[in-house]
Design a protein around this motif. Sequence first.
Motif, PDB file in Angstrom:
ATOM      1  N   LYS A  84       0.831  -1.211   0.000  1.00 26.02           N
ATOM      2  CA  LYS A  84       0.000   0.000   0.000  1.00 26.02           C
ATOM      3  C   LYS A  84       0.864   1.260   0.000  1.00 26.02           C
ATOM      4  O   LYS A  84       0.585   2.225  -0.728  1.00 26.02           O
ATOM      5  CB  LYS A  84      -0.928   0.001   1.222  1.00 26.02           C
ATOM      6  CG  LYS A  84      -2.051  -1.033   1.173  1.00 26.02           C
ATOM      7  CD  LYS A  84      -2.822  -1.043   2.490  1.00 26.02           C
ATOM      8  CE  LYS A  84      -3.958  -2.058   2.480  1.00 26.02           C
ATOM      9  NZ  LYS A  84      -5.098  -1.615   1.653  1.00 26.02           N
ATOM     10  N   VAL A  85       1.914   1.256   0.813  1.00 24.02           N
ATOM     11  CA  VAL A  85       2.803   2.417   0.887  1.00 24.02           C
ATOM     12  C   VAL A  85       3.501   2.639  -0.448  1.00 24.02           C
ATOM     13  O   VAL A  85       3.603   3.776  -0.942  1.00 24.02           O
ATOM     14  CB  VAL A  85       3.841   2.237   2.021  1.00 24.02           C
ATOM     15  CG1 VAL A  85       4.963   3.283   1.908  1.00 24.02           C
ATOM     16  CG2 VAL A  85       3.173   2.344   3.380  1.00 24.02           C
ATOM     17  N   CYS A 101      -2.966   2.927   5.098  1.00 28.60           N
ATOM     18  CA  CYS A 101      -2.150   1.750   4.772  1.00 28.60           C
ATOM     19  C   CYS A 101      -2.105   0.735   5.907  1.00 28.60           C
ATOM     20  O   CYS A 101      -1.349  -0.245   5.836  1.00 28.60           O
ATOM     21  CB  CYS A 101      -0.720   2.182   4.432  1.00 28.60           C
ATOM     22  SG  CYS A 101      -0.609   3.223   2.954  1.00 28.60           S
ATOM     23  N   TYR A 102      -2.920   0.947   6.936  1.00 31.56           N
ATOM     24  CA  TYR A 102      -2.857   0.077   8.113  1.00 31.56           C
ATOM     25  C   TYR A 102      -3.559  -1.256   7.850  1.00 31.56           C
ATOM     26  O   TYR A 102      -4.655  -1.290   7.289  1.00 31.56           O
ATOM     27  CB  TYR A 102      -3.497   0.762   9.314  1.00 31.56           C
ATOM     28  CG  TYR A 102      -3.322  -0.005  10.610  1.00 31.56           C
ATOM     29  CD1 TYR A 102      -2.090  -0.054  11.246  1.00 31.56           C
ATOM     30  CD2 TYR A 102      -4.390  -0.686  11.176  1.00 31.56           C
ATOM     31  CE1 TYR A 102      -1.917  -0.761  12.427  1.00 31.56           C
ATOM     32  CE2 TYR A 102      -4.228  -1.398  12.369  1.00 31.56           C
ATOM     33  CZ  TYR A 102      -2.991  -1.428  12.986  1.00 31.56           C
ATOM     34  OH  TYR A 102      -2.825  -2.132  14.145  1.00 31.56           O
ATOM     35  N   VAL A 103      -2.910  -2.342   8.235  1.00 29.65           N
ATOM     36  CA  VAL A 103      -3.483  -3.677   8.101  1.00 29.65           C
ATOM     37  C   VAL A 103      -3.314  -4.397   9.444  1.00 29.65           C
ATOM     38  O   VAL A 103      -2.223  -4.406  10.013  1.00 29.65           O
ATOM     39  CB  VAL A 103      -2.786  -4.493   6.990  1.00 29.65           C
ATOM     40  CG1 VAL A 103      -3.356  -5.909   6.928  1.00 29.65           C
ATOM     41  CG2 VAL A 103      -2.930  -3.795   5.637  1.00 29.65           C
ATOM     42  N   GLU A 104      -4.380  -4.994   9.940  1.00 30.79           N
ATOM     43  CA  GLU A 104      -4.322  -5.720  11.209  1.00 30.79           C
ATOM     44  C   GLU A 104      -5.113  -7.012  11.107  1.00 30.79           C
ATOM     45  O   GLU A 104      -6.132  -7.074  10.412  1.00 30.79           O
ATOM     46  CB  GLU A 104      -4.921  -4.854  12.332  1.00 30.79           C
ATOM     47  CG  GLU A 104      -4.859  -5.463  13.728  1.00 30.79           C
ATOM     48  CD  GLU A 104      -3.453  -5.471  14.311  1.00 30.79           C
ATOM     49  OE1 GLU A 104      -2.664  -6.353  13.917  1.00 30.79           O
ATOM     50  OE2 GLU A 104      -3.155  -4.599  15.128  1.00 30.79           O
ATOM     51  N   ILE A 162       9.112   0.422   8.072  1.00 28.20           N
ATOM     52  CA  ILE A 162       8.541   1.109   6.902  1.00 28.20           C
ATOM     53  C   ILE A 162       8.738   2.613   7.040  1.00 28.20           C
ATOM     54  O   ILE A 162       9.147   3.299   6.097  1.00 28.20           O
ATOM     55  CB  ILE A 162       7.041   0.768   6.746  1.00 28.20           C
ATOM     56  CG1 ILE A 162       6.827  -0.752   6.673  1.00 28.20           C
ATOM     57  CG2 ILE A 162       6.478   1.451   5.499  1.00 28.20           C
ATOM     58  CD1 ILE A 162       5.361  -1.173   6.645  1.00 28.20           C
ATOM     59  N   MET A 163       8.461   3.132   8.238  1.00 25.67           N
ATOM     60  CA  MET A 163       8.632   4.567   8.472  1.00 25.67           C
ATOM     61  C   MET A 163      10.094   4.971   8.304  1.00 25.67           C
ATOM     62  O   MET A 163      10.387   6.072   7.828  1.00 25.67           O
ATOM     63  CB  MET A 163       8.128   4.940   9.859  1.00 25.67           C
ATOM     64  CG  MET A 163       6.620   5.102   9.978  1.00 25.67           C
ATOM     65  SD  MET A 163       5.912   6.343   8.851  1.00 25.67           S
ATOM     66  CE  MET A 163       6.853   7.811   9.297  1.00 25.67           C
TER      67      MET A 163
END
Length: 278
Positions: free
Chosen positions: A109-110, A165-168, A136-137
């Motif tokens: 996503k990023v 872009c968060y996935v959990e 990632i950051m």
Amino acid sequence: MICDLHCHTTLSDGSLGIEDVIAQAKRMNIDWLSITDHDTMASFSRADVLGERAGVKILHGVELSAWDKARNSKVHILCYAPSKPNRLEGLCLKSCEIRKECSKEMIEKVMENFPITQESILKRTTASKSIFKQHIMRALIDYGYALEFYGDLDRELFNPKNGSCYVEREYPDVNFVIDLIHTAKGVAVMAHPAQYDNIELLEELARNGKIDGVEVGHFSADKKCRSELSAIAKKYGLIETGGSDFHGLYNKVPTHLGSEVTTKENLDRILKLAASMK
């Protein structure tokens, strides 16, 4: 006696290796240190050797990812002094795989929105047993898209509620995780209940005799919260711990080794309980 029972290294989402963490603990006059990397016990043997060399006593620890199904929320459980750690290996591998799957989706996503490469992220994970948001950051910072790990871009991309872009995904059930810790002859302590709003769960677990302790000393808990956690601990006879939750460069707030501590009385309770399980 200074006892910091919560910190991280490059084996999970810390920026410093075991050697640097233990060397810094020595400089801080820390007597007991527990390296509690996420879902990995890979630090145990190396930490023992380096701790003995530096004169820092090591309490084996691991921070295990779990899920509160009743409230649909994440929870972290610290496991201390497991005398049969091999019984936790399968759980650790499963949780690391869940995290890797989530992270790979987040990376995709990023990369759709920022011209960075997968390699620029993965090169920061060579020592880690998984892939974390901080890695990632770090790549986004390296290429000039942000100046800090927990600023506006982090919130835009990785806010658990609405990050683009968060996935959990769900981790293993918290009751299963605690039962497995006890099967491994370890001491189960809930980490930073304030961080994931786990206080109601804590009281439920304590009332049912499931949990052994609670981390009261943590930067996420203000004075009022600490009083509430201590009251629950006293009501149910829980061990009260504290730790810096040190991550080095990846710290959420300025925190150094020894900034939060566990009292000798509570350390002794952990050691006594662990010994009684053998």
